[in-house]
Scaffold this active site. Structure first.
Site, PDB file in Angstrom:
ATOM      1  N   ASP A 190      19.496  54.729  49.572  1.00 43.14           N
ATOM      2  CA  ASP A 190      18.081  54.022  50.078  1.00 43.14           C
ATOM      3  C   ASP A 190      16.931  55.220  50.090  1.00 43.14           C
ATOM      4  O   ASP A 190      17.027  56.220  50.627  1.00 43.14           O
ATOM      5  CB  ASP A 190      18.328  53.564  51.343  1.00 43.14           C
ATOM      6  CG  ASP A 190      19.223  52.321  51.348  1.00 43.14           C
ATOM      7  OD1 ASP A 190      19.402  51.800  50.220  1.00 43.14           O
ATOM      8  OD2 ASP A 190      19.540  51.813  52.473  1.00 43.14           O
ATOM      9  N   HIS A 233      24.866  54.086  46.443  1.00 44.93           N
ATOM     10  CA  HIS A 233      23.369  54.268  46.108  1.00 44.93           C
ATOM     11  C   HIS A 233      22.582  54.904  47.368  1.00 44.93           C
ATOM     12  O   HIS A 233      23.292  55.272  48.430  1.00 44.93           O
ATOM     13  CB  HIS A 233      22.697  52.879  46.078  1.00 44.93           C
ATOM     14  CG  HIS A 233      23.125  51.839  47.167  1.00 44.93           C
ATOM     15  ND1 HIS A 233      23.886  51.126  47.482  1.00 44.93           N
ATOM     16  CD2 HIS A 233      22.221  51.767  48.363  1.00 44.93           C
ATOM     17  CE1 HIS A 233      23.646  50.542  48.694  1.00 44.93           C
ATOM     18  NE2 HIS A 233      22.665  51.014  49.081  1.00 44.93           N
ATOM     19  N   HIS A 264      20.408  48.711  44.315  1.00 46.72           N
ATOM     20  CA  HIS A 264      21.490  49.232  45.660  1.00 46.72           C
ATOM     21  C   HIS A 264      22.820  48.620  45.051  1.00 46.72           C
ATOM     22  O   HIS A 264      23.798  48.534  45.751  1.00 46.72           O
ATOM     23  CB  HIS A 264      21.223  48.076  46.677  1.00 46.72           C
ATOM     24  CG  HIS A 264      19.925  48.549  47.433  1.00 46.72           C
ATOM     25  ND1 HIS A 264      19.586  49.310  48.407  1.00 46.72           N
ATOM     26  CD2 HIS A 264      18.519  47.975  47.134  1.00 46.72           C
ATOM     27  CE1 HIS A 264      18.248  49.152  48.543  1.00 46.72           C
ATOM     28  NE2 HIS A 264      17.747  48.600  47.837  1.00 46.72           N
ATOM     29  N   HIS A 306      12.633  51.482  51.207  1.00 46.50           N
ATOM     30  CA  HIS A 306      13.525  50.360  51.395  1.00 46.50           C
ATOM     31  C   HIS A 306      13.308  49.825  52.959  1.00 46.50           C
ATOM     32  O   HIS A 306      13.314  48.562  53.144  1.00 46.50           O
ATOM     33  CB  HIS A 306      14.961  50.797  51.335  1.00 46.50           C
ATOM     34  CG  HIS A 306      15.671  49.568  51.483  1.00 46.50           C
ATOM     35  ND1 HIS A 306      15.618  48.610  50.805  1.00 46.50           N
ATOM     36  CD2 HIS A 306      16.788  49.601  52.299  1.00 46.50           C
ATOM     37  CE1 HIS A 306      16.807  47.826  51.101  1.00 46.50           C
ATOM     38  NE2 HIS A 306      17.496  48.544  51.972  1.00 46.50           N
TER      39      HIS A 306
END
Length: 225
Positions: free
Chosen positions: A61, A59, A55, A65
Site C-alpha cells: 500500500d 502488495h 491490491h 491509499h
C-alpha cells in the site's frame, strides 16, 4: 532427526498466485486477463492485456491509499522493502494482533521489518471476511522500536469492516510501509532477508509485489532447525 542448515530452503516465495477468479477485497476490481495477440501466421508472440486492482495478491500500500495527500507507490523510497526482517507467528490470535501475541519475538536486535503470520493455512481461493488485522497499539509499539515496515498474511492490517482504519492511520503518522496478502504458511519464525519491491506506478495507491524471503548467511534459527 533435525535438518542441517544445508538442507533448509534458502528462498521462500511468500506471494500468493495471481489468477482470474482469485479473491479480492469486496467491491475491488477483480483480476482479468485477455489475449490481444497469439502466436500464429503473421504473429510471432503471445501478448496479454490485464485489468486488476493494484491490491491483487501480495502488495504494498502507498500512503495515497489511506491519505488524500499521500505519496503514490511510485514515489516511495524502496529501502523499507529490502533488507533484514523478522517473521513472527501469531496463529489464530483472533481479530487483532495484540502485543501479547508477538512479544515473545520482540527481543534484542529487532529488524526494521516485521511480518506476522496469523493463518495456519492462508485461504488463497476464497475471501475471508473475518481476517485478522493489527491492533493500532501494536503498530505504535513497533514504530517506537524502530520498525519501518509491517507485513501480514491477510488482505488488510485493519479488520475488513473497519471504516476508521486505525492501523493504516498509525502507519501514516509514523511514515511506515506495509505489505499485505503474504503467504507465510511454510515460513518458520526467525530472521530473513526480505525482497518485495513494488512497481514504479507513479499514479497508483498500491502495487503488486513478488515477495520473497532469503536465508541470511550464517543464520541458524527455527528455519534451519
Amino acid at each position: 532427526m533435525p535438518n542441517t542448515p544445508h538442507s533448509a530452503p534458502s528462498l521462500w516465495d511468500i506471494s500468493p498466485p495471481v489468477y482470474v477468479g482469485m479473491p479480492v477485497f469486496p467491491g475491488d476490481t477483480p483480476y482479468q486477463q485477455q489475449w490481444v495477440a497469439s502466436i500464429g501466421p503473421g504473429c510471432p508472440v503471445n501478448v496479454a492485456s490485464i485489468t486488476s486492482t493494484p491490491h491483487a495478491g501480495a502488495h504494498a500500500d502507498a500512503p495515497l491509499h489511506y491519505a488524500p495527500d499521500g505519496a503514490t507507490i511510485g514515489q516511495v523510497d524502496l529501502a523499507p522493502y529490502l533488507g533484514r526482517c523478522r517473521v513472527v507467528h501469531a496463529i489464530g490470535c483472533g481479530p487483532l494482533i495484540e502485543w501479547q501475541h508477538i512479544a515473545h519475538a520482540m527481543g534484542n536486535d529487532l529488524p526494521e521489518r516485521v511480518l506476522v503470520r496469523t493463518y495456519q493455512q492462508m485461504p488463497q481461493t476464497q475471501w475471508d471476511a473475518g481476517l485478522t488485522g493489527y491492533a493500532a497499539e501494536t503498530v505504535e509499539r513497533l514504530a517506537a522500536l524502530g520498525v519501518r515496515l509491517i507485513g501480514i498474511d491477510t488482505a488488510s492490517i485493519d479488520p475488513a469492516d473497519s471504516k476508521a482504519l486505525p492501523s493504516h492511520q498509525t502507519i501514516r503518522r509514523h511514515d511506515m510501509r506495509v505489505l499485505e496478502n503474504l503467504v507465510l504458511d511454510a515460513v518458520p519464525e526467525g530472521d530473513y532477508e526480505l525482497i518485495a519491491l513494488p512497481l514504479k506506478l507513479v499514479q497508483a495507491d498500491a502495487s503488486p509485489v513478488r515477495a520473497v524471503l532469503r536465508a541470511l548467511p550464517g543464520t541458524y534459527n527455527q528455519a534451519t532447525a
